[in-house]
Design a protein around this motif. Structure first.
Motif, PDB file in Angstrom:
ATOM      1  N   GLY A   6      -2.986 -33.278  25.512  1.00 53.22           N
ATOM      2  CA  GLY A   6      -2.384 -32.834  26.763  1.00 53.22           C
ATOM      3  C   GLY A   6      -0.865 -32.912  26.780  1.00 53.22           C
ATOM      4  N   VAL A   7      -0.302 -33.764  25.942  1.00 49.97           N
ATOM      5  CA  VAL A   7       1.165 -33.937  25.967  1.00 49.97           C
ATOM      6  C   VAL A   7       1.813 -33.393  24.692  1.00 49.97           C
ATOM      7  CG1 VAL A   7       1.085 -35.927  27.521  1.00 49.97           C
ATOM      8  CG2 VAL A   7       1.025 -36.313  25.050  1.00 49.97           C
ATOM      9  N   ALA A   8       1.009 -32.725  23.865  1.00 48.93           N
ATOM     10  CA  ALA A   8       1.522 -32.283  22.556  1.00 48.93           C
ATOM     11  C   ALA A   8       2.690 -31.304  22.690  1.00 48.93           C
ATOM     12  CB  ALA A   8       0.395 -31.658  21.730  1.00 48.93           C
ATOM     13  N   GLY A   9       2.585 -30.394  23.659  1.00 47.07           N
ATOM     14  CA  GLY A   9       3.650 -29.398  23.824  1.00 47.07           C
ATOM     15  C   GLY A   9       4.968 -30.061  24.191  1.00 47.07           C
ATOM     16  N   ARG A  10       4.892 -30.966  25.143  1.00 48.60           N
ATOM     17  CA  ARG A  10       6.107 -31.659  25.594  1.00 48.60           C
ATOM     18  C   ARG A  10       6.706 -32.503  24.458  1.00 48.60           C
ATOM     19  NH1 ARG A  10       4.681 -36.213  29.202  1.00 48.60           N
ATOM     20  NH2 ARG A  10       4.994 -37.396  27.291  1.00 48.60           N
ATOM     21  N   ALA A  11       5.833 -33.246  23.760  1.00 50.28           N
ATOM     22  CA  ALA A  11       6.323 -34.105  22.669  1.00 50.28           C
ATOM     23  C   ALA A  11       6.938 -33.260  21.548  1.00 50.28           C
ATOM     24  CB  ALA A  11       5.180 -34.959  22.127  1.00 50.28           C
ATOM     25  N   ALA A  12       6.316 -32.129  21.256  1.00 50.32           N
ATOM     26  CA  ALA A  12       6.850 -31.264  20.192  1.00 50.32           C
ATOM     27  C   ALA A  12       8.235 -30.744  20.572  1.00 50.32           C
ATOM     28  CB  ALA A  12       5.895 -30.110  19.931  1.00 50.32           C
ATOM     29  N   ALA A  13       8.396 -30.426  21.855  1.00 51.71           N
ATOM     30  CA  ALA A  13       9.702 -29.925  22.308  1.00 51.71           C
ATOM     31  C   ALA A  13      10.768 -31.011  22.149  1.00 51.71           C
ATOM     32  CB  ALA A  13       9.600 -29.473  23.762  1.00 51.71           C
ATOM     33  N   GLN A  14      10.364 -32.262  22.419  1.00 52.11           N
ATOM     34  CA  GLN A  14      11.333 -33.369  22.345  1.00 52.11           C
ATOM     35  C   GLN A  14      11.647 -33.785  20.912  1.00 52.11           C
ATOM     36  OE1 GLN A  14       9.488 -36.379  24.659  1.00 52.11           O
ATOM     37  NE2 GLN A  14      10.343 -35.643  26.584  1.00 52.11           N
ATOM     38  N   LEU A  15      10.601 -33.860  20.097  1.00 49.04           N
ATOM     39  CA  LEU A  15      10.777 -34.463  18.770  1.00 49.04           C
ATOM     40  C   LEU A  15      10.981 -33.435  17.662  1.00 49.04           C
ATOM     41  CD1 LEU A  15       7.967 -37.157  19.135  1.00 49.04           C
ATOM     42  CD2 LEU A  15      10.441 -37.574  19.143  1.00 49.04           C
ATOM     43  N   GLY A  16      10.526 -32.226  17.918  1.00 49.87           N
ATOM     44  CA  GLY A  16      10.597 -31.189  16.889  1.00 49.87           C
ATOM     45  C   GLY A  16      12.008 -30.965  16.378  1.00 49.87           C
ATOM     46  N   ARG A  17      12.986 -31.084  17.248  1.00 47.79           N
ATOM     47  CA  ARG A  17      14.372 -30.797  16.830  1.00 47.79           C
ATOM     48  C   ARG A  17      14.913 -31.825  15.845  1.00 47.79           C
ATOM     49  NH1 ARG A  17      17.448 -33.565  21.400  1.00 47.79           N
ATOM     50  NH2 ARG A  17      15.713 -34.283  22.670  1.00 47.79           N
ATOM     51  N   PHE A  18      14.207 -32.971  15.729  1.00 46.95           N
ATOM     52  CA  PHE A  18      14.633 -33.973  14.736  1.00 46.95           C
ATOM     53  C   PHE A  18      13.920 -33.779  13.391  1.00 46.95           C
ATOM     54  CE2 PHE A  18      14.982 -36.059  18.919  1.00 46.95           C
ATOM     55  CZ  PHE A  18      16.349 -36.322  18.929  1.00 46.95           C
ATOM     56  N   GLY A  19      13.091 -32.753  13.328  1.00 49.59           N
ATOM     57  CA  GLY A  19      12.351 -32.519  12.084  1.00 49.59           C
ATOM     58  C   GLY A  19      11.011 -33.234  12.050  1.00 49.59           C
ATOM     59  N   VAL A  20      10.592 -33.756  13.201  1.00 49.39           N
ATOM     60  CA  VAL A  20       9.307 -34.455  13.286  1.00 49.39           C
ATOM     61  C   VAL A  20       8.223 -33.434  13.594  1.00 49.39           C
ATOM     62  CG1 VAL A  20       7.992 -36.151  14.625  1.00 49.39           C
ATOM     63  CG2 VAL A  20      10.420 -36.530  14.165  1.00 49.39           C
ATOM     64  N   ARG A  21       7.071 -33.558  12.904  1.00 57.00           N
ATOM     65  CA  ARG A  21       5.940 -32.705  13.269  1.00 57.00           C
ATOM     66  C   ARG A  21       5.124 -33.423  14.324  1.00 57.00           C
ATOM     67  NH1 ARG A  21       1.995 -31.014   9.148  1.00 57.00           N
ATOM     68  NH2 ARG A  21       1.293 -29.597  10.756  1.00 57.00           N
ATOM     69  N   VAL A  22       4.637 -32.685  15.283  1.00 57.40           N
ATOM     70  CA  VAL A  22       3.816 -33.276  16.337  1.00 57.40           C
ATOM     71  C   VAL A  22       2.467 -32.569  16.343  1.00 57.40           C
ATOM     72  CG1 VAL A  22       3.595 -33.644  18.829  1.00 57.40           C
ATOM     73  CG2 VAL A  22       5.837 -33.870  17.731  1.00 57.40           C
ATOM     74  N   LEU A  23       1.388 -33.354  16.321  1.00 53.52           N
ATOM     75  CA  LEU A  23       0.049 -32.769  16.404  1.00 53.52           C
ATOM     76  C   LEU A  23      -0.723 -33.467  17.516  1.00 53.52           C
ATOM     77  CD1 LEU A  23      -0.864 -32.444  12.604  1.00 53.52           C
ATOM     78  CD2 LEU A  23      -0.245 -30.590  14.167  1.00 53.52           C
ATOM     79  N   GLY A  24      -1.569 -32.735  18.193  1.00 55.35           N
ATOM     80  CA  GLY A  24      -2.365 -33.302  19.273  1.00 55.35           C
ATOM     81  C   GLY A  24      -3.739 -33.722  18.780  1.00 55.35           C
ATOM     82  N   ALA A  25      -4.255 -34.798  19.373  1.00 60.45           N
ATOM     83  CA  ALA A  25      -5.606 -35.265  19.047  1.00 60.45           C
ATOM     84  C   ALA A  25      -6.151 -36.020  20.251  1.00 60.45           C
ATOM     85  CB  ALA A  25      -5.588 -36.175  17.825  1.00 60.45           C
ATOM     86  N   ASP A  26      -7.470 -36.014  20.392  1.00 59.56           N
ATOM     87  CA  ASP A  26      -8.069 -36.737  21.504  1.00 59.56           C
ATOM     88  C   ASP A  26      -8.785 -37.972  20.995  1.00 59.56           C
ATOM     89  OD1 ASP A  26      -7.259 -34.967  23.622  1.00 59.56           O
ATOM     90  OD2 ASP A  26      -8.554 -33.494  22.645  1.00 59.56           O
ATOM     91  N   GLY A  27      -8.072 -39.068  20.974  1.00 55.63           N
ATOM     92  CA  GLY A  27      -8.638 -40.332  20.510  1.00 55.63           C
ATOM     93  C   GLY A  27      -8.360 -40.570  19.036  1.00 55.63           C
ATOM     94  N   LEU A  28      -8.621 -41.818  18.615  1.00 55.11           N
ATOM     95  CA  LEU A  28      -8.270 -42.206  17.248  1.00 55.11           C
ATOM     96  C   LEU A  28      -9.122 -41.499  16.195  1.00 55.11           C
ATOM     97  CD1 LEU A  28      -7.605 -46.049  17.509  1.00 55.11           C
ATOM     98  CD2 LEU A  28      -5.988 -44.243  16.846  1.00 55.11           C
ATOM     99  N   GLY A  29     -10.421 -41.347  16.517  1.00 52.13           N
ATOM    100  CA  GLY A  29     -11.301 -40.669  15.554  1.00 52.13           C
ATOM    101  C   GLY A  29     -10.804 -39.256  15.289  1.00 52.13           C
ATOM    102  N   ASP A  30     -10.414 -38.594  16.363  1.00 51.88           N
ATOM    103  CA  ASP A  30      -9.912 -37.224  16.235  1.00 51.88           C
ATOM    104  C   ASP A  30      -8.576 -37.220  15.490  1.00 51.88           C
ATOM    105  OD1 ASP A  30     -10.139 -34.481  16.670  1.00 51.88           O
ATOM    106  OD2 ASP A  30      -8.854 -34.581  18.453  1.00 51.88           O
TER     107      ASP A  30
END
Ligand code: AOF
Ligand code: ZN
Length: 355
Positions: free
Chosen positions: A242-266
């Motif tokens: 649910g927060v992947a888009g926002r986090a990617a916008a914030q962190l992507g510019r530093f060269g960080v990849r952001v991926l979304g997952a629902d829970g640790l197993g995922d």
């Protein structure tokens, strides 16, 4: 076999995703040559040992893995052993690799005497990540490394955890990191410890481990070392979908990849999808506890230091208490001193290949 295993370990950090393999040639019980798989794509252990033996006719080859039967980057080891006149092969365990397996049958068909299962558990523990990678494609092999005080705290009451363990333990951790595809921490550890999660030891890994932050809420501080160095060392942050888009916008510019997952197993499934076969989790207590509660820790590297804190951040903040009678025993893989500290390595379940 102990000697072959020790040799195999010299490939640590250099051969993955291939297994660690060591081989010793003996004549009348006396070692005459040895070798190990030193580099991904390079000669296999048996070939390395044969290359150092003038005349292998009539020798016994003790090897930590079934000799391969395939033409891969190098010719089949089973054929090389047969051609060299080796008359007996002692192996710790079968190679479950779909391409390479079948060496045992080929050796036997050529009249070579084959023994399987010598120190099988030790060899399986050494190649746990490889064996897991073949048998369990749904997630990486997960190892948890924790350094605690003798009374079981990973940090003092103020949260300080720097230098609980000594120099030898720190060297060991750098060695350990070199052999994993990825190194993971929880978001809070990034906040509190500001770790670099790089490998700075004697072993230079063939592939620099991916750095992974588990941050369900997506709130990773952008002023720390991980983010500052993300353009040099691959860094992945796994957040709630649910927060992947926002986090990617914030962190992507530093060269960080952001991926979304629902829970640790995922999150672990996502990591495996990214090619991560082995993950070393280095804390903190919350992530460790959550992984343990979910049964997602396959191996524990516990470094215990002889200091007494009397309170602080508990190492194992697990919530699933079980009565003693129902407690599952883990198997001890290793116990040894690291300077003044003590290392205990335990596995939840060994992935033993069928014999
Ligand atoms: C052996 N001895 O020392 C090793 C083996 O990519 P290749 O051609 O180097 O083959 C790699 C596969 O061979 C690997 O996935 C595993 O099944 C086996 N590794 N076999 O006889 C060795 N490293
Ligand atoms: Zn081979």
């Amino acid at each position: 076999m102990a000697r072959a295993t020790a040799l195999a370990l010299r490939g640590w950090g250099r051969v993955a995703p291939n297994p660690l393999v060591g081989a010793v040639l003996l004549r009348d019980g006396t070692p005459v040559a040895d070798g190990f798989h030193a580099e991904y794509g390079g000669p296999h252990a048996e070939a390395a040992a044969l290359a150092r033996c003038d005349d292998a006719r009539g020798t016994t080859c003790v090897v930590t893995l079934e000799p391969c039967a395939h033409h891969g980057k190098t010719p089949p080891c089973a054929d090389a052993l047969i051609a060299a006149g080796v008359t007996r092969v002692v192996i710790a365990g079968r190679d479950p690799g779909a391409e390479a397996r079948g060496g045992v049958e080929r050796l036997r068909a050529a009249g070579v005497e084959v023994t399987i299962g010598t120190e099988a558990r030790e060899a399986a523990a050494m190649n746990a990540a490889y064996l897991w990678g073949v048998a369990r494609p749904e997630r990486p092999f997960v190892a948890l490394k924790l350094a605690t005080s003798v009374d079981g705290f990973i940090a003092d009451v103020a949260g300080g955890s720097k230098w609980i363990s000594g120099e030898a333990a720190r060297e060991f951790v750098h060695w350990l990191r070199a052999g994993f595809d990825a190194i993971g921490v929880g978001r809070r550890t990034v906040e509190v410890d500001d770790p670099a999660l790089t490998v700075r030891g004697a072993v230079v890994p063939r592939n620099v481990p991916l750095r992974v932050v588990f941050a369900r809420d997506g709130m990773v501080p952008s002023d720390g070392r991980l983010i500052a160095t993300a353009s040099e060392t691959a860094t992945l942050v796994i957040v709630g979908s649910g927060v992947a888009g926002r986090a990617a916008a914030q962190l992507g510019r530093f060269g960080v990849r952001v991926l979304g997952a629902d829970g640790l197993g995922d999150a672990l499934r996502v990591l495996r999808g990214e090619g991560v076969r082995s993950l070393l989790v280095e804390g903190g207590g919350q992530l460790a506890g959550a992984l343990l509660d979910a049964g997602l820790v396959d191996r524990l590297y516990w470094i215990q230091s002889p200091i007494w804190l009397g309170g602080g951040v508990t190492a194992f903040g697990t919530r699933n208490a079980v009565p003693l009678g129902e407690a599952l025993p883990w198997s001890v893989v290793e116990r040894r001193a690291l300077g003044p500290d003590t290392l205990l390595v335990v596995d939840r379940e060994l992935c033993l290949p069928a014999s």
